[in-house]
Design a protein around this motif. Structure first.
Motif: not given
Length: 373
Positions: A361-366, A368-373
């Motif tokens: 889920f993107l809500k748990y991503r620390k 930015p959405i489009h960051s490649r890391s």
């Protein structure tokens, strides 16, 4: 890639004796934006357009800017800043909160090297990854190089138009670095004597190719969804066993005997979905002999593990590097039940794997959405 193909199709169908057109390209993004660099929009002088550069918040102004570029016969770089809550700024209040540079370039139909002709030559090539250089701004003297020009980089000879040797070398180094990183980016190339060049270096890979090895009824909804995304779809099965509707959707249908001759590259995913244990067991070693980085096996994990075990007992043990390419069960855990939902899970899993994401889920991503890391 689907959008670029739609733009090229519209471009080819233009009545060039009557219409005039411009191409708008997102060449830099800072912060958040619905669309990323490389997003394009073909605009006609009658107000029609194909493609898009945002989620709809910039298209209205982009239409005016593109028509102005057409009338002035000159490329223009426009910055849309939605990072501040300025009521006079286009796009504010729509949640973008980013800075977007868009290059508006009028199209000269008589120029065989106008941006869309260059893009067309890339699309028509044989599944190669292309490196494109878009000139966005210049502060020095060049021969035949102007803002809006699109150059397909094929080596140092591609930069022969540039006069300044130091700038040319710096640009070539920058291109090689972006190619190594497999990353598109906007850069400012400068020399010690004050010469400068702003460019958008774009890495344009071919569309994802999905090879479906099976002929059962669930191949049809899977094929439809993958084509709607814009991917290339091949089916490996006997034609007489295939749903007749699929022939109008899939890019090609290959007989199992011809599978070894298929063009399968690093942008290809192979899906074993025959629903027949022996067939999938036979096809797995064949798939592993290809360059496909993604090999999915439909069915429960216990079924796949049994296949791996029996192959090992027959002297066909799967190596650790080969196992890293196998996705079994395939797809993301979304609770899919119907063939259409399973197709959605499968497509999302392939996209996540090729993007090197875990599909959570993107809500748990620390980051930015489009960051490649």
């Amino acid at each position: 890639m689907k959008e670029i193909k739609a733009i090229i199709k519209a471009y080819d169908e233009l009545d060039r004796s009557l219409a005039r057109a411009a191409i708008a390209t997102v060449v830099r993004v800072e912060g958040s934006s619905y669309r990323r660099t490389g997003a394009r929009m073909l605009v006609l002088d009658n107000g029609q357009w194909v493609g898009g550069i945002s989620g709809g918040c910039l298209e209205g102004d982009a239409l005016k800017r593109a028509r102005l570029a057409i009338n002035n016969s000159h490329a223009t770089l426009i910055t849309y800043d939605t990072s501040e809550d300025d009521p006079h700024q286009i796009g504010v209040g729509l949640g973008c909160n980013g800075i977007i540079d868009v290059l508006f370039c009028p199209l000269d139909f008589n120029d065989p090297n106008n941006p869309l002709e260059v893009l067309k030559s890339c699309i028509l090539s044989n599944r190669e990854t292309h490196t494109l250089i878009t000139i966005t701004a210049i502060n020095c003297d060049f021969e035949n190089v102007n803002p809006g020009q699109l150059i397909q980089y094929k080596g140092p000879e591609s930069l022969a138009l540039f006069i300044n040797t130091d700038l040319k070398k710096s640009l070539e180094q920058a291109v090689k670095q972006q190619v190594a990183d497999k990353k598109s980016d906007s850069l400012s190339i400068k020399t010690a004597d004050g010469k400068s060049l702003a460019v958008f270096i774009e890495i344009l890979p071919p569309e994802i190719h999905v090879v479906l090895m099976g002929h059962q009824y669930d191949v049809y909804p899977m094929c439809r969804l993958l084509k709607e995304i814009g991917w290339k779809v091949s089916i490996v099965a006997e034609l007489i066993k295939i749903n007749a509707k699929i022939t109008s959707v899939a890019d090609q249908i290959i007989a199992p005997s011809a599978f070894p001759e298929m063009q399968i590259d690093e942008h290809t995913a192979i899906i074993l979905m025959s629903h027949d244990y022996k067939t999938d067991k036979l096809n797995l070693p064949k798939a592993l002999q290809t360059a496909a980085p993604y090999i999915g096996m439909l069915g429960p994990k216990i079924r796949s593990e049994k296949i791996w075990k029996e192959l090992a007992e027959n002297g066909q043990s799967i190596t650790e590097s080969e196992m890293a390419r196998i996705y079994a069960p395939l797809g993301l855990d979304i609770g899919a039940q119907s063939p259409e939902e399973i197709a959605l899970s499968l497509a999302a899993g392939i996209r996540a794997a090729f993007s090197q994401r875990d599909g959570s889920f993107l809500k748990y991503r620390k980051l930015p959405i489009h960051s490649r890391s």
